[in-house]
Design an enzyme around this catalytic site. Structure first.
Site, mmCIF file in Angstrom:
data_model
loop_
_atom_site.group_PDB
_atom_site.id
_atom_site.type_symbol
_atom_site.label_atom_id
_atom_site.label_comp_id
_atom_site.label_asym_id
_atom_site.label_seq_id
_atom_site.Cartn_x
_atom_site.Cartn_y
_atom_site.Cartn_z
ATOM 1 N N CYS A 80 -50.060 17.286 -41.095
ATOM 2 C CA CYS A 80 -50.128 18.591 -40.440
ATOM 3 C C CYS A 80 -49.427 19.562 -41.375
ATOM 4 C CB CYS A 80 -49.427 18.530 -39.084
ATOM 5 S SG CYS A 80 -49.176 20.153 -38.318
ATOM 6 N N THR A 81 -50.039 20.727 -41.561
ATOM 7 C CA THR A 81 -49.535 21.627 -42.599
ATOM 8 C C THR A 81 -48.140 22.189 -42.306
ATOM 9 O OG1 THR A 81 -50.817 23.384 -41.563
ATOM 10 C CG2 THR A 81 -51.768 22.323 -43.499
ATOM 11 N N HIS A 82 -47.671 22.051 -41.073
ATOM 12 C CA HIS A 82 -46.295 22.478 -40.777
ATOM 13 C C HIS A 82 -45.253 21.483 -41.314
ATOM 14 C CE1 HIS A 82 -48.061 25.266 -37.872
ATOM 15 N NE2 HIS A 82 -46.879 25.803 -37.673
ATOM 16 N N CYS A 136 -56.116 23.138 -42.573
ATOM 17 C CA CYS A 136 -55.649 22.741 -41.248
ATOM 18 C C CYS A 136 -56.164 21.337 -41.052
ATOM 19 C CB CYS A 136 -56.241 23.696 -40.205
ATOM 20 S SG CYS A 136 -56.024 23.158 -38.498
ATOM 21 N N ASN A 137 -55.247 20.401 -40.815
ATOM 22 C CA ASN A 137 -55.668 19.012 -40.668
ATOM 23 C C ASN A 137 -56.592 18.823 -39.478
ATOM 24 O OD1 ASN A 137 -54.100 16.841 -42.487
ATOM 25 N ND2 ASN A 137 -52.837 18.655 -42.255
ATOM 26 N N ASP A 172 -56.485 28.420 -41.485
ATOM 27 C CA ASP A 172 -55.684 27.506 -40.678
ATOM 28 C C ASP A 172 -55.637 28.060 -39.260
ATOM 29 O OD1 ASP A 172 -53.805 25.420 -40.045
ATOM 30 O OD2 ASP A 172 -52.214 26.911 -40.135
ATOM 31 N N SER A 173 -55.170 27.233 -38.337
ATOM 32 C CA SER A 173 -55.012 27.686 -36.955
ATOM 33 C C SER A 173 -53.907 28.738 -36.817
ATOM 34 C CB SER A 173 -54.684 26.494 -36.063
ATOM 35 O OG SER A 173 -53.502 25.864 -36.513
ATOM 36 N N TYR A 227 -54.439 24.343 -32.662
ATOM 37 C CA TYR A 227 -55.683 23.587 -32.539
ATOM 38 C C TYR A 227 -55.416 22.120 -32.160
ATOM 39 C CZ TYR A 227 -58.539 27.168 -35.002
ATOM 40 O OH TYR A 227 -59.216 28.293 -35.376
ATOM 41 N N GLU A 234 -41.784 26.134 -35.769
ATOM 42 C CA GLU A 234 -41.984 27.563 -35.508
ATOM 43 C C GLU A 234 -40.756 28.210 -34.883
ATOM 44 O OE1 GLU A 234 -45.842 28.679 -34.102
ATOM 45 O OE2 GLU A 234 -46.731 27.796 -35.894
#
Lengths: 304, 304
Positions: free
Chosen positions: A195-197, A84-85, A21-22, A53, A163
């Site tokens: 988005c993975t977040h 990562c999408n 992932d980024s 990204y 984050e």
């Protein structure tokens, strides 16, 4: 997943799975993999020196992704999950073209589930600018069902809010309300967290979208498809690795300590360390010839 | 500014000034340079492929900064302005050690002004995690005046909020209030805007801090010191460049079009294009030997 060049004879079921992932977001995918196939070894790479990204171009994201694949292959991984999408949206085609092991991105599994779930044919996707701009979810969903209309909405502030730790906070509520209003007005019945977040603010998104809207978490769907793929190819690891086998290893391109802190808030596993890698050492290598790279750029500096 | 290795005989007053930042923020410094010394030619580089720097480590930011200096020197610049607080905080020492042209960072000029302005000896600094963590503002200010106490506060959400365009918005007010409350409680009388994005939310910051607190904008102070340095060394350009001389040139490592849009919202100058450069081509070169690099990695792709 790809075909042509893959030589399955050399792949071993006890080899690790590469995941990248980024940054930290891909850990939500790792969390699902650990839940669904707990015997597997995982090598995770987060590109924390170059995150995010989502605001970058196709060429740049593809170059970064290719470097990371070269790095992961030094571990003889049996498959790579592009967790990562943005990288899945921009780089998947290039990565699959050159791959000699099976690869899974997070976009296709999420798209497939959304196409199955929708009742009124209106699917929303929230993601980074890059993922939305690529139109990739629309393309995959409409390949499966032309009658579905897909509405994309870029949500650039969600990643920094996550984050910053504001997973449940009035500010996140307010920003989410602004981003989601148009999707509510359109009356979508299915929303892809692209988005993975975003699974980390799932409860906020649920509250604002209401009970009538199904939230699709591509991390979950990806782990499920990964399991199916490994089973189908006799690559599922059937025995738990022994104690001290270092089942989960984490690499980042910057700030291992910060990564470890955040990682432990996502995966309740007690991650003790991550190692730092200089990705520029993996630029422009010849695909398939990984020998020359064997981990020269990894710094011993692990973080406790 | 540095000393030892600089050979002033080879520097020409009509040479351009190099300016760099992790992305678009450094344009607030360019804006001040254009206002204060309008005859100068400027080569700007924004590292949009690897932005932001503020959450990254010293080593990574230093490596990126060294690559950019190599790139800017291919234009025979007479001086380089490090228009990024994080790069100034982390990389300035390494850059000055290797420099053969004068270099100015944004931290020292801002620190100097704050040390002069404070009456009660309490100075606040708001900046990225990296800049605050480096303690650089504290160090510079206390070198000038040991009686001043410096209170640093990292504000990681300000950059994404500015880049999302929420320069005047209730959400930005709310986030600013949370970040600034402790500085208000401490009763600082001077606040350094220690990140080049922050002047764009100056009115929000002013409103929350109140009239009694002086806001120091390092971009302004840096342009002033740059002018003094160039005058002192007979390097100020005294004649406006002719029409068609391409007075301001912009380079980025990614997404030229997006950069141009944002740049035009900061500098009311009508920026027409920016070119894309692959910075990895500037990694690990031998300092002082710039010949081999002469712009091989620049893509013609400019954005209108």
């Amino acid at each position: 997943m790809t075909g042509a060049e893959i030589n399955r004879d050399v792949l071993r079921s006890d080899a690790p799975i590469g995941v990248f992932d980024s940054g930290v977001g891909g850990l939500t995918v790792v969390r699902e993999i650990i839940r669904q196939i707990p015997n597997e070894k995982i090598i995770y790479f987060g590109d924390t020196a170059r995150v995010p990204y989502g605001s970058k171009s196709r060429d740049t994201v593809t170059r970064f992704s290719e470097q990371i694949v070269r790095f992961l292959k030094t571990f003889q991984v049996k498959t790579i999950v592009v967790a990562c999408n943005t990288a899945s949206a921009y780089a998947m085609e290039a990565l699959e073209r050159d791959a000699d092991i099976p690869m899974i991105g997070v976009v296709k599994p999420g798209a497939r589930m959304a196409a199955e779930m929708t009742r009124n044919g209106k699917v929303g996707v929230i993601a980074t600018e890059a993922t939305i701009g690529s139109g990739i979810y629309t393309q995959y969903i409409q390949n499966l069902n032309q009658k579905v209309t897909v509405y994309g909405k870029a949500c650039p502030l969600f990643v920094p809010l996550v984050e910053e730790g504001l997973w449940e906070d009035p500010v996140t509520d307010e920003i989410a309300r602004r981003y989601l209003t148009e999707l509510i007005d359109i009356d979508i019945d299915t929303l892809i967290l692209g988005c993975t977040h975003y699974p980390l603010i799932r409860s906020t998104l649920k509250k604002i979208m209401g009970e009538g809207v199904t939230l699709v978490n591509p991390a979950y769907e990806t782990a499920r498809e990964l399991k199916e793929m490994l089973e189908g190819q006799n690559l599922l690891c059937t025995k738990a690795p022994g104690l001290g086998s270092n089942q989960y290893q984490f690499y980042v391109s910057d700030k291992a300590e910060k990564f470890v802190r955040f990682a432990n808030s996502i995966i309740k596993y007690g991650i003790l360390s991550a190692k730092t890698v200089n990705m520029e050492a993996f630029d422009g290598g010849i695909d398939g010839d990984m020998g020359g790279f064997s981990q020269p750029a990894i710094q011993a500096a692990s973080a406790g």
